[in-house]
Design an enzyme around this catalytic site. Sequence first.
Site, PDB file in Angstrom:
ATOM      1  N   ASN A  96       0.853  -1.189   0.000  1.00  0.00           N
ATOM      2  CA  ASN A  96       0.000   0.000   0.000  1.00  0.00           C
ATOM      3  C   ASN A  96       0.893   1.246   0.000  1.00  0.00           C
ATOM      4  O   ASN A  96       1.725   1.426   0.902  1.00  0.00           O
ATOM      5  CB  ASN A  96      -0.909  -0.048   1.242  1.00  0.00           C
ATOM      6  CG  ASN A  96      -1.845   1.137   1.318  1.00  0.00           C
ATOM      7  OD1 ASN A  96      -1.433   2.271   1.105  1.00  0.00           O
ATOM      8  ND2 ASN A  96      -3.101   0.892   1.639  1.00  0.00           N
ATOM      9  N   HIS A 143       0.953   6.256   1.884  1.00  0.00           N
ATOM     10  CA  HIS A 143       1.680   7.219   2.709  1.00  0.00           C
ATOM     11  C   HIS A 143       2.930   7.792   2.034  1.00  0.00           C
ATOM     12  O   HIS A 143       3.541   8.714   2.566  1.00  0.00           O
ATOM     13  CB  HIS A 143       1.919   6.645   4.100  1.00  0.00           C
ATOM     14  CG  HIS A 143       0.591   6.400   4.774  1.00  0.00           C
ATOM     15  ND1 HIS A 143      -0.300   7.426   5.015  1.00  0.00           N
ATOM     16  CD2 HIS A 143      -0.030   5.258   5.153  1.00  0.00           C
ATOM     17  CE1 HIS A 143      -1.407   6.917   5.542  1.00  0.00           C
ATOM     18  NE2 HIS A 143      -1.271   5.614   5.635  1.00  0.00           N
ATOM     19  N   HIS A 192      -5.541   3.705  -1.704  1.00  0.00           N
ATOM     20  CA  HIS A 192      -6.866   4.083  -1.202  1.00  0.00           C
ATOM     21  C   HIS A 192      -7.166   5.508  -1.647  1.00  0.00           C
ATOM     22  O   HIS A 192      -6.530   6.457  -1.201  1.00  0.00           O
ATOM     23  CB  HIS A 192      -6.844   3.979   0.339  1.00  0.00           C
ATOM     24  CG  HIS A 192      -8.168   4.255   0.992  1.00  0.00           C
ATOM     25  ND1 HIS A 192      -8.348   4.117   2.346  1.00  0.00           N
ATOM     26  CD2 HIS A 192      -9.365   4.658   0.490  1.00  0.00           C
ATOM     27  CE1 HIS A 192      -9.613   4.419   2.654  1.00  0.00           C
ATOM     28  NE2 HIS A 192     -10.241   4.762   1.544  1.00  0.00           N
ATOM     29  N   ARG A 239      -9.280   8.255  -1.080  1.00  0.00           N
ATOM     30  CA  ARG A 239     -10.254   8.686  -0.065  1.00  0.00           C
ATOM     31  C   ARG A 239     -11.097   9.827  -0.604  1.00  0.00           C
ATOM     32  O   ARG A 239     -10.653  10.603  -1.449  1.00  0.00           O
ATOM     33  CB  ARG A 239      -9.533   9.120   1.216  1.00  0.00           C
ATOM     34  CG  ARG A 239      -8.844   7.988   1.940  1.00  0.00           C
ATOM     35  CD  ARG A 239      -8.335   8.452   3.298  1.00  0.00           C
ATOM     36  NE  ARG A 239      -9.389   8.499   4.273  1.00  0.00           N
ATOM     37  CZ  ARG A 239      -9.576   7.588   5.234  1.00  0.00           C
ATOM     38  NH1 ARG A 239      -8.764   6.575   5.363  1.00  0.00           N
ATOM     39  NH2 ARG A 239     -10.569   7.712   6.077  1.00  0.00           N
ATOM     40  N   GLU A 278      -8.596   0.708  -3.191  1.00  0.00           N
ATOM     41  CA  GLU A 278      -9.455   0.741  -2.001  1.00  0.00           C
ATOM     42  C   GLU A 278     -10.338   1.968  -2.085  1.00  0.00           C
ATOM     43  O   GLU A 278      -9.854   3.067  -2.395  1.00  0.00           O
ATOM     44  CB  GLU A 278      -8.606   0.851  -0.734  1.00  0.00           C
ATOM     45  CG  GLU A 278      -7.890  -0.409  -0.376  1.00  0.00           C
ATOM     46  CD  GLU A 278      -7.081  -0.197   0.903  1.00  0.00           C
ATOM     47  OE1 GLU A 278      -7.169   0.866   1.531  1.00  0.00           O
ATOM     48  OE2 GLU A 278      -6.336  -1.112   1.243  1.00  0.00           O
ATOM     49  N   THR A 306      -8.424   3.763   8.387  1.00  0.00           N
ATOM     50  CA  THR A 306      -9.649   2.964   8.316  1.00  0.00           C
ATOM     51  C   THR A 306      -9.796   2.198   9.629  1.00  0.00           C
ATOM     52  O   THR A 306      -9.151   1.182   9.842  1.00  0.00           O
ATOM     53  CB  THR A 306      -9.582   2.008   7.105  1.00  0.00           C
ATOM     54  OG1 THR A 306      -9.162   2.769   5.982  1.00  0.00           O
ATOM     55  CG2 THR A 306     -10.935   1.398   6.821  1.00  0.00           C
ATOM     56  N   GLU A 319     -11.343  -9.153   3.012  1.00  0.00           N
ATOM     57  CA  GLU A 319     -10.073  -8.836   3.655  1.00  0.00           C
ATOM     58  C   GLU A 319     -10.368  -8.645   5.136  1.00  0.00           C
ATOM     59  O   GLU A 319     -11.219  -7.829   5.512  1.00  0.00           O
ATOM     60  CB  GLU A 319      -9.455  -7.563   3.044  1.00  0.00           C
ATOM     61  CG  GLU A 319      -8.126  -7.225   3.716  1.00  0.00           C
ATOM     62  CD  GLU A 319      -7.268  -6.226   2.957  1.00  0.00           C
ATOM     63  OE1 GLU A 319      -7.352  -6.189   1.711  1.00  0.00           O
ATOM     64  OE2 GLU A 319      -6.524  -5.489   3.616  1.00  0.00           O
ATOM     65  N   HIS A 321      -3.855  -4.350   7.696  1.00  0.00           N
ATOM     66  CA  HIS A 321      -3.979  -3.154   8.517  1.00  0.00           C
ATOM     67  C   HIS A 321      -3.094  -3.236   9.750  1.00  0.00           C
ATOM     68  O   HIS A 321      -3.274  -4.106  10.590  1.00  0.00           O
ATOM     69  CB  HIS A 321      -5.408  -2.837   8.961  1.00  0.00           C
ATOM     70  CG  HIS A 321      -5.599  -1.355   9.169  1.00  0.00           C
ATOM     71  ND1 HIS A 321      -5.182  -0.713  10.296  1.00  0.00           N
ATOM     72  CD2 HIS A 321      -6.088  -0.393   8.355  1.00  0.00           C
ATOM     73  CE1 HIS A 321      -5.424   0.577  10.177  1.00  0.00           C
ATOM     74  NE2 HIS A 321      -5.972   0.806   9.004  1.00  0.00           N
TER      75      HIS A 321
END
Length: 255
Positions: free
Chosen positions: A18, A21, A54, A56, A81, A112, A162, A205
């Site tokens: 992922n 960031h 993701h 958002r 995502e 999340t 998931e 996560h």
Amino acid sequence: MVSAMPAGEKGRLRLGVNIDHVATVRNARGGPYPDPVRAARVAEAAGADGITAHLREDRRHITDEDIDALMADLRLPLNLEMAATEEMQAIALRHRPHAVCIVPERREERTTEGGLDVAREEKRLAGFIAPLREAGSRVSIFIAADRRQVEAAHRIGAPVIELHTGAYCEAHLAGDQRERDAELARLAEMAAHAESLGLEVHAGHGLSYDTVKPIAAIPQLMELNIGHFLIGEAIYVGLDAAIRRMRALMDEARG
Ligand code: PXP
């Protein structure tokens, strides 16, 4: 171009990296770097099986332009995502990424924070994911390790779930061994239950070097999605080395 997810030999747990960031750091200054697409290329060279991003509602990290660039430049499959909103559905249908993971989203949360309450909005979610599946995206639903949610995800026709590993990781960080073990047992039990229903099971996560192995050892899991820890660790050792070490720990856990 985005290709199909590599066939992933039976038993080999896939790693989705992922890159949200990387975009968080970029957006802190508003300029072009660090570039998430470059991070995705490094991840590919380091052995990642897929890239997760993701988008958002508030675009606090990944932007629409990032998704355009990832879809255009990546050879790895993209796992998009997103929240179950009309805006996101239209974006996913336009791009048709390899995978779409439906996550709950609240503007005020830092990340999340829990799984999607599929059981509460089964009908809406069944209608929401149907066109995504028809468009060819592999749809997964991000849920807590909770029997009601697993069974609801199955009923709405999601092929993949998931499992949210955040509570397990938080218990680890809090030094609460008993809660950590209880969460791990719940995750293992629900992974087995989901597989028995015919679902493909992923998890993610909050995972780190310290928490990944017991999760990777759960035999039903096919894929882990890991981001924040890897991007943080990259500050010290570089992204390539951080991903390789995570990959090695996952492989060790699988024996
Ligand atoms: N899986 C899902 C569905 C997520 O929403 C996230 C966070 O965006 C992750 C995995 C990765 O979590 P982390 O960044 O804490 O590794």
